[in-house]
Write an enzyme that holds these catalytic residues in place. Structure first.
Site, PDB file in Angstrom:
ATOM      1  N   LEU A  41       0.812  -1.210   0.000  1.00  7.93           N
ATOM      2  CA  LEU A  41       0.000   0.000   0.000  1.00  7.93           C
ATOM      3  C   LEU A  41       0.850   1.266   0.000  1.00  7.93           C
ATOM      4  CD1 LEU A  41      -2.807  -1.058   2.483  1.00  7.93           C
ATOM      5  CD2 LEU A  41      -3.215  -0.183   0.184  1.00  7.93           C
ATOM      6  N   TYR A  59      -2.071  -4.590  17.233  1.00  8.11           N
ATOM      7  CA  TYR A  59      -2.366  -3.853  16.007  1.00  8.11           C
ATOM      8  C   TYR A  59      -3.663  -3.055  16.134  1.00  8.11           C
ATOM      9  CZ  TYR A  59      -3.293  -3.264  10.962  1.00  8.11           C
ATOM     10  OH  TYR A  59      -3.557  -2.766   9.718  1.00  8.11           O
ATOM     11  N   ASN A 111       2.326   5.500   7.078  1.00  9.65           N
ATOM     12  CA  ASN A 111       1.860   4.185   6.651  1.00  9.65           C
ATOM     13  C   ASN A 111       2.664   3.026   7.242  1.00  9.65           C
ATOM     14  OD1 ASN A 111       0.545   2.262   4.542  1.00  9.65           O
ATOM     15  ND2 ASN A 111       2.742   2.043   4.162  1.00  9.65           N
ATOM     16  N   LYS A 121      -3.992   1.007  15.975  1.00 13.85           N
ATOM     17  CA  LYS A 121      -4.780   1.642  14.926  1.00 13.85           C
ATOM     18  C   LYS A 121      -5.950   2.442  15.502  1.00 13.85           C
ATOM     19  CE  LYS A 121      -2.562   0.397  11.194  1.00 13.85           C
ATOM     20  NZ  LYS A 121      -1.816   1.404  10.415  1.00 13.85           N
ATOM     21  N   THR A 147      -3.494  -7.625  -0.441  1.00 12.31           N
ATOM     22  CA  THR A 147      -2.075  -7.603  -0.113  1.00 12.31           C
ATOM     23  C   THR A 147      -1.651  -9.011   0.277  1.00 12.31           C
ATOM     24  OG1 THR A 147      -2.508  -7.149   2.218  1.00 12.31           O
ATOM     25  CG2 THR A 147      -2.293  -5.241   0.761  1.00 12.31           C
ATOM     26  N   ASP A 204      11.597   3.043   3.849  1.00 13.48           N
ATOM     27  CA  ASP A 204      11.415   1.645   4.214  1.00 13.48           C
ATOM     28  C   ASP A 204      12.650   1.206   4.994  1.00 13.48           C
ATOM     29  OD1 ASP A 204       9.293  -0.584   2.914  1.00 13.48           O
ATOM     30  OD2 ASP A 204      11.086  -1.460   3.810  1.00 13.48           O
TER      31      ASP A 204
END
Length: 332
Positions: free
Chosen positions: A23, A161, A95, A165, A195, A42
């Site tokens: 993404l 997670y 992201n 989020k 993904t 990255d």
């Protein structure tokens, strides 16, 4: 704003964390295609190099930073790279993320801390560094924070997670208040896309693999009913939120996937009751089921529909590593 093309990003500079693949890479490519100069980030140097090369080969402008998002040093390095390389910063897309999925009783301190460090703290440090720069520039800006359906509804095996989020969506609302006078908008994006992770879901895997093999689009029932499409589908919202066309949009959680675009509701009181002088435990127990608790909220990401099968709905929605963990624990 250019009325002939309100999403033209020419002259703008964006940072996209975790943009070496998936993404994040789609976001970086879309922003560059719309005219923005992009800083790609990255932890994988090869992925950064390939992403920058691909964007520049397509006529865009891009620079790379190899860094693990989380701490202040990495955040400030990303902002500095944008300013040194392109002269300013207009858009920060947070992201970057990792997964360490396990059920609660098997999740370690490191599993929890490492996910929170990258997702939640990384969003905080990068947004803070960007906000400092944008306020100094005095020309507004855009913070686009990547949230998740897991943070909106919870998801089996994703304590770390989902918590991170959910926190990101809460920070978006808070920062929208704090940065309004500076002309900086802040929104949370809730993307759903095909993904490597969604390939582990049995209901989706064969359809995604068939689409990749043949080049055919995903079927309508996935693109509409499940809101599942390509990473490029999700990137359209990022470009909009980075543009002048979104100047009045802030403090929102917005979902996108496949053919679906959605505005998520904020948490709010659903039902209210009163007791003169306050509530006792006995009074709550007596009135709960016919009062405030008469229509309890659902929770968990809805299981994907599996036409023609007897696939268990909950199991079908779990990533492979979570199903494996659950299979070792009868309590699941």
């Amino acid at each position: 704003m250019d009325l002939t093309n309100p999403v033209d990003l020419s002259g703008k500079v964006a940072v996209v964390t975790g943009s070496g693949r998936g993404l994040g890479l789609a976001y970086a490519r879309a922003l560059a295609a719309a005219g923005a100069a992009v800083v790609v980030n990255d932890v994988d140097a090869g992925a950064v190099e390939a992403a920058v090369a691909g964007i520049t080969a397509a006529g865009g402008r891009a620079l790379g930073v190899v860094a693990a998002v989380g701490g202040t040093d990495a955040a400030e390095q990303l902002v500095a790279r944008a300013v040194e390389g392109f002269g300013r910063l207009d858009v920060m897309v947070t992201n970057a993320g990792i997964l360490r999925d396990r059920v609660l009783w098997k999740m370690t301190d490191d599993d929890f801390d490492s996910v929170v460090e990258v997702h939640l703290r990384g969003t905080f440090t990068c947004a803070r560094a960007a906000a400092v720069r944008m306020r100094d520039q005095g020309e507004g800006g855009r913070l686009v924070l990547i949230a998740s359906p897991a943070g909106q509804r919870g998801n089996f095996g994703q304590t770390n997670y989902a918590a991170a989020k959910a926190g990101i969506a809460a920070m978006a609302r808070t920062w929208a208040l704090e940065l309004a006078r500076a002309g900086v908008t802040v929104n949370a994006v809730v993307p759903v896309a095909a993904t490597e992770m969604t390939k582990t879901i049995p209901a989706f895997a064969p359809l995604i693999e068939e689409s990749e093999r043949t080049g055919a689009p995903l079927p309508d029932r996935l693109r509409k009913d499940e809101g599942l499409g390509t990473v490029e589908d999700a990137a359209a919202l990022i470009t909009f939120l980075a543009s002048d066309a979104s100047a009045g949009v802030t403090g929102q959680a917005i979902g996108i996937g496949g053919d679906r675009l959605a505005l998520w509701a904020h948490p709010q009181e659903k039902a209210v009751a009163f007791a003169d002088g306050g509530w006792s435990p006995e009074e709550i127990a007596a009135r709960w089921h016919d009062g405030v608790g008469a229509e309890p909220e659902t929770y968990g990401i809805p299981a994907p529909k599996v036409p023609g099968t007897a696939e268990d709905g909950v199991a079908a929605s779990r990533p492979a590593e979570v199903r494996a963990a659950a299979s070792q624990a009868p309590e699941a």
